[in-house]
Write a protein that holds these residues in place. Sequence first.
Motif, short mmCIF file in Angstrom:
data_model
loop_
_atom_site.label_atom_id
_atom_site.label_comp_id
_atom_site.label_asym_id
_atom_site.label_seq_id
_atom_site.Cartn_x
_atom_site.Cartn_y
_atom_site.Cartn_z
N LEU A 160 -31.86 -49.82 -108.31
CA LEU A 160 -32.18 -49.40 -109.67
C LEU A 160 -32.13 -50.58 -110.64
O LEU A 160 -33.02 -50.75 -111.47
N PHE A 166 -33.80 -42.67 -108.86
CA PHE A 166 -32.73 -42.00 -109.60
C PHE A 166 -32.80 -40.49 -109.42
O PHE A 166 -31.78 -39.83 -109.16
N TYR A 218 -31.86 -39.53 -105.81
CA TYR A 218 -30.42 -39.67 -105.60
C TYR A 218 -29.67 -38.50 -106.25
O TYR A 218 -28.79 -37.89 -105.63
N SER A 223 -40.43 -37.30 -107.96
CA SER A 223 -40.27 -37.58 -109.39
C SER A 223 -41.15 -36.69 -110.25
O SER A 223 -40.87 -36.48 -111.43
#
Length: 223
Positions: A51, A171, A174, A208
């Motif tokens: 990240l 992100f 996760y 996403s």
Amino acid sequence: MNSTSEIPETRSVVTPAKPAEAIRPKHKGSARLFENPVLERLTHTHIAGPLSIFFAVAAVSLYYSLSRGLLTGLSAFGLFLGGWFLFTLVEYLMHRFLYHMNTDTPGKAKFQYTMHGVHHEFPKDKTRLAMPPILTVFVASLLFFIFRFTLGNAGFGVLAGFVFGYALYLFVHYAIHVYAPPKNFLKFWWHHHAMHHYRQDEVAFGVSTTIWDHIVGTMPSKK
């Protein structure tokens, strides 16, 4: 980048590759992909590493292009959005056609299991939810050369949006696997990805965003 305590204990024997149809999710433990301990260690990472690298690349790319007058503010913004949108398409295509490729040979089965099947078998292994930093740097560098030499100065804006989209994907992915779904509209992402892992792995490839699942027609059945 990691401390030894962050890496889950793995078995000394390499986990055999399995075809996609033979994989059953396990909510504890971790697979061992390589006999070599150094290579095995490199397959684990803390999410903060990738990240930080991708967000830094996006910020530096925008700052450099704007401060040197290579892009205007408006063009940088438009190219950034274009790069982000491009990433969502690449995310969908890679997940659907590469990570879920037909495993009709032992070589394909090994490749698919190493790249993605291991994640389906151990979806709660949070140290394998992103590529290790050494690969992240390689991917970021490769993307820079591709966009810079194909798009010229515009490549800085596209690169920034693309790697920002990549970081956002990491992100979101996760968070979905590590945290319980929130009690608000965001839980839709948790439900969508859970359908892919536990009910219909031939659909719901977007992580996403679900835009391409809607466009292509791979949204999971409401049943």
